[in-house]
Design an enzyme around this catalytic site. Structure first.
Site, PDB file in Angstrom:
ATOM      1  N   ARG A  84       1.383  -1.309  -0.023  1.00 26.34           N
ATOM      2  CA  ARG A  84      -0.281   0.093   0.086  1.00 26.34           C
ATOM      3  C   ARG A  84       0.561   1.270   0.568  1.00 26.34           C
ATOM      4  O   ARG A  84       1.505   1.540   0.973  1.00 26.34           O
ATOM      5  CB  ARG A  84      -0.699   0.294   1.391  1.00 26.34           C
ATOM      6  CG  ARG A  84      -2.181   1.139   1.150  1.00 26.34           C
ATOM      7  CD  ARG A  84      -2.859   0.474   2.724  1.00 26.34           C
ATOM      8  NE  ARG A  84      -1.734   1.889   3.454  1.00 26.34           N
ATOM      9  CZ  ARG A  84      -1.756   1.688   4.971  1.00 26.34           C
ATOM     10  NH1 ARG A  84      -2.414   0.696   5.352  1.00 26.34           N
ATOM     11  NH2 ARG A  84      -0.800   2.367   5.219  1.00 26.34           N
TER      12      ARG A  84
ATOM     13  N   HIS B 277      -3.065   4.753   4.487  1.00 27.96           N
ATOM     14  CA  HIS B 277      -4.701   3.815   4.221  1.00 27.96           C
ATOM     15  C   HIS B 277      -5.819   4.512   4.232  1.00 27.96           C
ATOM     16  O   HIS B 277      -6.411   4.206   3.105  1.00 27.96           O
ATOM     17  CB  HIS B 277      -5.015   3.813   6.236  1.00 27.96           C
ATOM     18  CG  HIS B 277      -6.022   2.658   5.931  1.00 27.96           C
ATOM     19  ND1 HIS B 277      -6.849   1.865   5.887  1.00 27.96           N
ATOM     20  CD2 HIS B 277      -7.542   3.735   7.136  1.00 27.96           C
ATOM     21  CE1 HIS B 277      -7.855   1.513   6.065  1.00 27.96           C
ATOM     22  NE2 HIS B 277      -8.608   2.878   7.065  1.00 27.96           N
TER      23      HIS B 277
ATOM     24  N   TYR C 225       4.195   5.226  11.260  1.00 31.38           N
ATOM     25  CA  TYR C 225       4.209   3.267  10.958  1.00 31.38           C
ATOM     26  C   TYR C 225       5.510   3.447  10.781  1.00 31.38           C
ATOM     27  O   TYR C 225       5.393   1.436  10.839  1.00 31.38           O
ATOM     28  CB  TYR C 225       2.768   3.209  11.672  1.00 31.38           C
ATOM     29  CG  TYR C 225       2.073   2.788  10.295  1.00 31.38           C
ATOM     30  CD1 TYR C 225       2.607   2.560   9.550  1.00 31.38           C
ATOM     31  CD2 TYR C 225       1.344   4.062  10.837  1.00 31.38           C
ATOM     32  CE1 TYR C 225       1.412   2.555   8.550  1.00 31.38           C
ATOM     33  CE2 TYR C 225      -0.031   4.538   9.916  1.00 31.38           C
ATOM     34  CZ  TYR C 225       0.106   3.731   8.443  1.00 31.38           C
ATOM     35  OH  TYR C 225      -0.852   4.023   7.315  1.00 31.38           O
TER      36      TYR C 225
END
Lengths: 363, 329
Positions: A259, A263, A272
């Site tokens: 990805r 998100h 993160y």
């Protein structure tokens, strides 16, 4: 159970047919798709990338409420749509808008959910695309049910159900695989392992050797594939679809991908994961390697590249144009489809809202 | 009438499934132990033998999967009727029910309806051990998009299940376990009561008891005792929690001016509370006393040894009736 458990195991490493440098890699089980098929897939990838980029811009402009981008996962999106026949069904998640559009759904209708206009903007029966599922893995048992109903009528329908790596931890993932296996439902479970469930990396999601191995426990054969190699995806998913169609039951396919975006626009991926990790995956981009492979073979001419680009431009323009039009919300819609015919209580509430609006208009 | 026959509620439910399956080949039945065994309560007895494994089959033991698969089947032209083995065992399916069963039609602007029935044997009074006696109707009645039905008679069990299977919308069908073996002479060829209608089971002039499911026979018993004591109680059987028949219920309350709602479920934030609120809002000027509720206690369902304290009884109902601010003399 008499089946040889070894037959359920996925390949030791993800299947690759065209590597990150655009070099062909012969495989003992899967053959490279034809140049024509790959050129068509290339156009699909360019369109899907453009859709992702355009949708992200539309979020910044306030024309979409939110967009979970599949940037970097376009090969999975395009392959999922291309391996299905018209009579098959696709079960997408919120991150699979590109696959929905690749299947033929109008992009503006497909973005209705993420625009916040309604929960699903297209007719699921028109292109046999289920509504995008927002709760994780809950659409997978639906896919099994659709497949079973079709088989009961003697139809050759196959259902391809999408989910992500995080969803494989949900109970419905396990229940759906188990039901499909026991009832021999023609379903291909296609997991796009993009390495993160919002912020949580795969290592926190599973201790299994791969997500494809999870099929073993249910008697479902697993396979893993390079999720940025559209050639491998077409070959592996295509074989799984045909296997299901021939009555051999469900299959689990895991695509290893990434990805690239956060998100959603509301997420901050810098909290993160490191830039280096993203950069390493950008080098494995699905479009670059296919373009390099096909160009070297002479199958992808500059004319074909510009044709693909123009097609993507038209898609982006249709998105901009369609999403700039704003229709007023009609409160009567809130009550129209809760039931086939509204209950007396809903009629009463509809009258209350209509009355409020009437009084507002009089002021 | 030549069509009258004596059936238990369990037999009437079985007959309803059989008749629906014979009439419509898209009706399929599945769940845990519903095939060869015929269900732990035998509601699906003989269906696999008569219609084949395609039409009535056992599934893996997974309630979310059962309901989720039913959603897919209903999306694709079938009319699934699934069984949750016991009330409390339906909870794993709750996400499917709340997020998909209830919402699919609305989500798709009416393009995808889900004609499916979720049968739930429910309620207490059968001496069941933990997790076998819950009254979970409020969870479902609170969720827009579902119809929620609870029969209390053998005839309604047949008729309402036929109506539920024929409905274009999902129906959660609660079967009072305590009444499975109640017997009645019925004519199943009679007209099916439409979902959404309550019925007056007993006429009365002094106060109105409003009940559903397993509480209805208790309310009728209370009315019989009250009659001996000189008080005339009407009993309304709600039988369809969603849609709710405000008209019949309120008419029955206005006629007496006093009302007690009787239900097994815990009372806090319950269907009984909703009924009390609706009746108060609509009938305030006809009421001579506040609407009372006689419900289960607000406790986790107790072990069999204690369930007599928990469930509404004739005495508790009559005490509540006594409290309805009667004029002295």
């Amino acid at each position: 159970m008499t089946a040889d458990p070894m037959r359920l195991l996925p390949s030791r490493a993800p299947v690759v047919l065209i590597d990150a440098q655009g070099e062909p890699r012969p495989h003992e089980t899967y053959a490279l798709p034809s140049d024509d098929e790959l050129v068509a897939a290339y156009a699909g990838l360019v369109a899907a990338r453009r859709l992702n980029d355009q949708a992200s811009v539309l979020v910044r402009q306030g024309r979409l409420a939110v967009y979970p981008s599949s940037h970097g996962q376009e090969a999975c999106q395009v392959a999922a749509a291309r391996v299905l026949a018209d009579d098959d069904w696709l079960f997408p998640t919120y991150r699979d808008t590109a696959a929905i559009v690749a299947r033929g759904v109008d992009p503006v209708q497909a973005l209705t959910l993420l625009r916040g206009d309604w929960h699903c903007g297209y007719d699921p029966y028109e292109h046999r695309v289920a509504p995008q599922a927002t709760p994780l893995a809950t659409q997978l048992p639906h896919a099994v049910g659709v497949a079973l109903a079709a088989r009961m009528r003697g139809e050759s329908t196959v259902v391809l159900a999408l989910c992500g790596d995080g969803a494989t931890s949900e109970g419905d993932f396990h229940e759906a695989l188990n039901f499909a296996a026991v009832l021999r439902a023609p379903v291909v479970f296609f997991v796009q392992n993009n390495q993160y469930a919002i912020s949580v990396p795969l290592a926190r999601q599973t201790a299994a050797p791969s997500l494809a191995h999870k099929g073993v426990g249910y008697g479902v054969p697993g396979e893993q594939v390079d999720g940025n190699d559209v050639a491998a995806l077409l070959a592996v998913l295509g074989a799984a679809v045909e296997r299901a169609r021939s009555g051999e039951g469900p299959q689990l396919v895991e695509a290893h991908t990434y990805r690239v975006a956060a998100h959603t626009n509301a997420d901050d991926a810098a909290r993160y994961r490191a830039d280096d990790e993203v950069k390493a995956w950008l080098a494995r981009d699905p479009i670059i390697r296919l373009e390099s492979y096909l160009t070297r073979r002479g199958a992808l001419t500059p004319e074909k590249i510009s044709a693909a680009t123009e097609q993507a431009d038209r898609l982006a323009e249709a998105m901009r144009e369609g999403l700039s039009r704003d229709e007023a919300a009609n409160p009567a819609d809130l009550f129209a489809h809760v039931y086939a015919s509204p209950t007396p209580q809903l009629d009463e509430q509809a009258r209350m809202v209509a009355d409020e609006l009437e009084r507002e208009a009089e002021v | 009438m030549t069509n009258r026959e004596k059936l238990t509620m369990a037999q009437a439910l079985n007959r309803a499934l059989r008749d629906a399956m014979a009439e419509d080949e898209t009706v399929v039945v599945f769940g845990e132990d519903v095939g060869q065994l015929g269900g732990v309560f035998r509601i699906t007895d003989g269906l696999t033998a008569e219609f084949g494994e395609q039409r009535c089959f056992d599934t893996p033991l997974a309630e979310s999967g059962i309901v989720g698969v039913a959603v897919g089947m209903a999306m694709n032209g079938m009319r699934p009727v699934v069984e949750m083995q016991f009330d409390a065992f339906s909870y794993p399916a709750f996400e499917q029910v709340a997020s998909h069963v209830a919402k699919m039609r609305n989500r798709t602007r009416g393009r995808v309806g889900l004609p499916m029935v979720i049968r739930i044997p429910y309620g207490g009074g059968i001496g069941g051990v933990e997790h076998h006696s819950d009254s979970s109707e409020a969870y479902f009645a609170h969720t827009p998009g579902l119809h929620v039905v609870v029969p209390s008679t053998v005839a309604d069990a047949y008729g309402l299940l036929r109506a539920a299977i024929a409905s274009p919308d999902p129906v959660v069908f609660f079967e009072p376990k305590k009444l499975y073996w109640s017997k009645e002479e019925v004519d199943v060829t009679q007209a099916v009561p439409p979902i959404g209608t309550a019925v007056v089971r007993r006429a009365g002039t002094d106060a109105t008891l409003i009940a559903y499911g397993p509480a209805v026979p208790v309310a009728l018993d209370a009315a019989a005792v009250a009659a001996q004591e000189g008080r005339s109680l009407a009993v309304v059987d709600v039988r369809s929690l969603v849609p709710f028949d405000d008209e019949t219920v309120c008419q029955a309350v206005r006629a007496t001016g006093r009302a007690v709602v009787v239900a097994e479920a815990s009372g806090f934030a319950s269907v009984a509370s909703e009924i009390a609120a609706r009746v108060t809002e609509r009938c305030f000027h006809s009421l001579a006393a506040p609407v009372r509720r006689v419900s289960g206690l607000d406790i986790p369902y107790p072990p069999p040894k204690y369930e007599g304290f928990h469930l509404p009884t004739v005495d508790r109902i009559l005490d509540a009736v006594d409290d309805l601010q009667w004029e002295e003399g």
